[in-house]
Design a protein around this motif. Structure first.
Motif, mmCIF file in Angstrom:
data_model
loop_
_atom_site.group_PDB
_atom_site.id
_atom_site.type_symbol
_atom_site.label_atom_id
_atom_site.label_comp_id
_atom_site.label_asym_id
_atom_site.label_seq_id
_atom_site.Cartn_x
_atom_site.Cartn_y
_atom_site.Cartn_z
ATOM 1 N N ALA A 86 -8.090 37.754 -91.516
ATOM 2 C CA ALA A 86 -9.224 38.081 -90.642
ATOM 3 C C ALA A 86 -10.236 36.940 -90.514
ATOM 4 C CB ALA A 86 -9.907 39.353 -91.141
ATOM 5 N N PRO A 87 -10.607 36.247 -91.608
ATOM 6 C CA PRO A 87 -11.582 35.153 -91.449
ATOM 7 C C PRO A 87 -11.068 33.996 -90.600
ATOM 8 C CG PRO A 87 -11.428 35.846 -93.751
ATOM 9 C CD PRO A 87 -10.284 36.483 -93.026
ATOM 10 N N ASP A 88 -9.728 33.901 -90.439
ATOM 11 C CA ASP A 88 -9.149 32.794 -89.677
ATOM 12 C C ASP A 88 -8.887 33.137 -88.214
ATOM 13 O OD1 ASP A 88 -9.130 31.139 -91.894
ATOM 14 O OD2 ASP A 88 -7.131 31.787 -92.526
ATOM 15 N N LEU A 89 -9.152 34.379 -87.803
ATOM 16 C CA LEU A 89 -8.985 34.722 -86.394
ATOM 17 C C LEU A 89 -9.977 33.908 -85.562
ATOM 18 C CD1 LEU A 89 -8.605 38.607 -86.583
ATOM 19 C CD2 LEU A 89 -6.832 36.961 -85.951
ATOM 20 N N PRO A 90 -9.529 33.325 -84.446
ATOM 21 C CA PRO A 90 -10.418 32.467 -83.645
ATOM 22 C C PRO A 90 -11.692 33.191 -83.233
ATOM 23 C CG PRO A 90 -8.152 32.274 -82.888
ATOM 24 C CD PRO A 90 -8.171 33.396 -83.880
ATOM 25 N N SER A 91 -12.819 32.527 -83.419
ATOM 26 C CA SER A 91 -14.110 33.093 -83.034
ATOM 27 C C SER A 91 -15.095 31.957 -82.826
ATOM 28 C CB SER A 91 -14.631 34.057 -84.110
ATOM 29 O OG SER A 91 -14.893 33.358 -85.322
ATOM 30 N N ALA A 92 -16.189 32.254 -82.175
ATOM 31 C CA ALA A 92 -17.254 31.268 -81.974
ATOM 32 C C ALA A 92 -18.571 32.014 -81.831
ATOM 33 C CB ALA A 92 -16.981 30.421 -80.734
ATOM 34 N N THR A 93 -19.634 31.421 -82.360
ATOM 35 C CA THR A 93 -20.969 32.007 -82.256
ATOM 36 C C THR A 93 -21.977 30.902 -81.963
ATOM 37 O OG1 THR A 93 -20.390 33.716 -83.880
ATOM 38 C CG2 THR A 93 -22.732 33.390 -83.421
ATOM 39 N N ASN A 94 -22.780 31.110 -80.935
ATOM 40 C CA ASN A 94 -23.869 30.198 -80.574
ATOM 41 C C ASN A 94 -23.438 28.726 -80.576
ATOM 42 O OD1 ASN A 94 -25.649 32.356 -80.320
ATOM 43 N ND2 ASN A 94 -26.357 32.209 -82.437
ATOM 44 N N PRO A 95 -22.487 28.355 -79.717
ATOM 45 C CA PRO A 95 -22.064 26.951 -79.673
ATOM 46 C C PRO A 95 -23.205 26.043 -79.227
ATOM 47 C CG PRO A 95 -21.222 28.140 -77.777
ATOM 48 C CD PRO A 95 -21.828 29.167 -78.681
ATOM 49 N N GLN A 96 -23.102 24.793 -79.600
ATOM 50 C CA GLN A 96 -24.162 23.830 -79.309
ATOM 51 C C GLN A 96 -24.405 23.686 -77.815
ATOM 52 O OE1 GLN A 96 -23.408 20.003 -81.038
ATOM 53 N NE2 GLN A 96 -25.333 19.099 -80.346
ATOM 54 N N GLU A 97 -23.340 23.826 -77.009
ATOM 55 C CA GLU A 97 -23.487 23.661 -75.563
ATOM 56 C C GLU A 97 -24.332 24.765 -74.940
ATOM 57 O OE1 GLU A 97 -19.767 21.838 -77.056
ATOM 58 O OE2 GLU A 97 -20.684 23.819 -77.187
ATOM 59 N N GLY A 98 -24.413 25.905 -75.611
ATOM 60 C CA GLY A 98 -25.202 27.007 -75.077
ATOM 61 C C GLY A 98 -24.422 27.958 -74.200
ATOM 62 N N TYR A 99 -23.106 27.771 -74.097
ATOM 63 C CA TYR A 99 -22.273 28.668 -73.309
ATOM 64 C C TYR A 99 -20.875 28.712 -73.899
ATOM 65 C CZ TYR A 99 -21.251 24.099 -71.211
ATOM 66 O OH TYR A 99 -20.943 22.781 -71.021
ATOM 67 N N LEU A 100 -20.106 29.707 -73.466
ATOM 68 C CA LEU A 100 -18.736 29.902 -73.933
ATOM 69 C C LEU A 100 -17.828 30.147 -72.744
ATOM 70 C CD1 LEU A 100 -19.550 32.317 -76.858
ATOM 71 C CD2 LEU A 100 -18.328 30.169 -77.176
ATOM 72 N N ALA A 101 -16.586 29.735 -72.856
ATOM 73 C CA ALA A 101 -15.572 30.038 -71.851
ATOM 74 C C ALA A 101 -14.478 30.842 -72.526
ATOM 75 C CB ALA A 101 -14.992 28.760 -71.255
#
Length: 425
Positions: free
Chosen positions: A102-117
């Protein structure tokens, strides 16, 4: 464990299929928890209950945090296995090794760019070494979204609408430079073939419905796959496989190895490319006319909305069915439009709803649907939005109660039923 037997191959040998959802999908529980989530931690906790299918959750909270989270059970496979080709189960070396923790499932939070795709993630990378799918790398949709976001000075409704309706094909951009390299300098090309090559050279890789370059490329692609695979696979199997565009793209990629920096192909592949290009121009001339500059992708690529009730009745089809309608897009474009590389080029799947939502206290919603908001074929709203959807025009939806009632012509009042049963003694 290999899963249940699904088909007998020959006497004494059978095909088994293992799927992560056979023990329960967990979908209802996951969606229930996501809908009650108050923050990113709740979303990640909800994702743990999901087994199948694997999908990506995009979330944002009222504090301004944003993130994505993959939900679902992802098998860890042996290094030589990608799950596409059947392998011997009796050897004991081809089975699953477990599941991605579970900890290795792909995820992202608050990226530096300010947006996510969140379009279609790559299947395997240095950051995520587990194989999460075999089709993701055939499409650069994620990279295209990020490139457009980075290239926009202002991210307003208009710029985001252009991104959502973008028809650029990363797959074509990868293939065409090598294709042109192998086609240039062929002395025996006819005048129509040279004109088609010129159209392809000037193409910007956009799969818009008015694009001549897209038409030339897709005609060649169909001819190339036909020459490469139909005889080897047999007509029936080839037709079934042709509907799986990403798998076909992988087969073409393996044969072509195309990229701008790659050395010229072997002579057999080069001859196959040139032969299929000639066949493509001949097919295009037959279907679209002699002037290649006036060919249009939308003249080949069309969608027809067929009502289930009209499948076996031409009379009902005349009432319910809509189309064919010429469309742009492709299976790897942001404006997703799945199509089969067969002479029909018909759309087999696509985005039935495009929405842009401005998360204000009173949300602003821009939307586009392919038909209309009524399912009654006598209604003026049964297919009144086809032209707007085809052209990529988004309409402003009324989401506040006072706004939705302003232009209403009819209304429905729902009242709770009165329980007339006698009270229990």
């Amino acid at each position: 464990e290999t899963g249940p037997i699904v088909s007998e191959i020959e006497k004494g040998r059978a095909m088994a299929l293992r799927w992560t959802g056979l023990g329960g999908t967990g979908l209802f529980q996951c969606m229930y928890q996501v809908n009650r989530a108050a923050n990113g931690g709740d979303v990640r906790a909800a994702a743990l209950s999901q087994a199948a299918p694997v999908f990506q959750i995009v979330w944002a909270d009222s504090s301004g945090n944003i993130g994505t989270q993959i939900a679902g059970s992802i098998p860890v496979r042996a290094a030589h296995s990608d799950g596409v080709i059947a392998l011997p189960a009796w050897t004991g070396v081809n089975g699953w090794l477990g599941f991605v923790p579970a900890p290795d499932l792909p995820s992202a939070t608050n990226p530096q760019e300010g947006y996510l795709a969140a379009g279609e993630s790559a299947s395997k990378s240095v950051l995520h070494p587990f194989l999460t799918g075999v089709y993701g790398d055939a499409s650069g949709r994620d990279r295209r979204i990020l490139d457009l976001l980075k290239g926009s000075d202002v991210l307003d409704r208009e710029s985001l609408a252009r991104i959502a309706l973008d028809t650029y094909s990363p797959w074509a951009a990868q293939i065409v430079p090598g294709l042109l390299r192998d086609l240039q300098g062929v002395q025996e090309f006819s005048e129509p073939e040279r004109k088609a090559l010129s159209v392809l050279q000037e193409w910007d890789f956009n799969m818009s419905r008015d694009s001549a370059g897209a038409a030339v490329f897709c005609l060649w692609y169909e001819s190339f796959l036909d020459a490469l695979l139909r005889e080897k696979l047999g007509n029936s199997f080839y037709q079934d496989l042709a509907a799986r565009s990403r798998l076909m793209a992988l087969a073409a990629q393996k044969k072509l190895g195309h990229a701008a920096e790659v050395a010229p192909q072997d002579n057999e592949t080069r001859q196959l490319i040139r032969k299929s290009f000639r066949a493509a121009v001949a097919m295009g001339t037959r279907l679209l006319g002699n002037d290649t500059a006036k060919w249009k992708w939308g003249s080949l690529h069309k969608v027809e909305f067929q009502h289930p009730l009209a499948v076996h009745s031409s009379f009902l089809g005349a009432l319910f069915d809509v189309g064919p309608v010429s469309v742009g897009g492709s299976w790897d474009a942001i404006r997703f439009s799945e199509w089969t590389p067969t002479p029909s080029f018909r759309e087999t799947g696509g985005c039935s709803l495009t929405q842009l939502i401005e998360m204000a206290p009173t949300p602003v919603v821009l939307s586009s649907v392919p038909l209309g908001n009524s399912a009654h074929f006598f209604s003026s709203h049964y297919k009144n939005e086809v032209s707007a959807w085809q052209a990529g025009r988004l309409a402003l939806l009324a989401v506040a109660l006072q706004d939705s009632g302003a232009g209403a012509r009819n209304s429905v009042l729902f009242q709770p039923a009165i329980d007339s049963r006698p009270a229990p003694q």
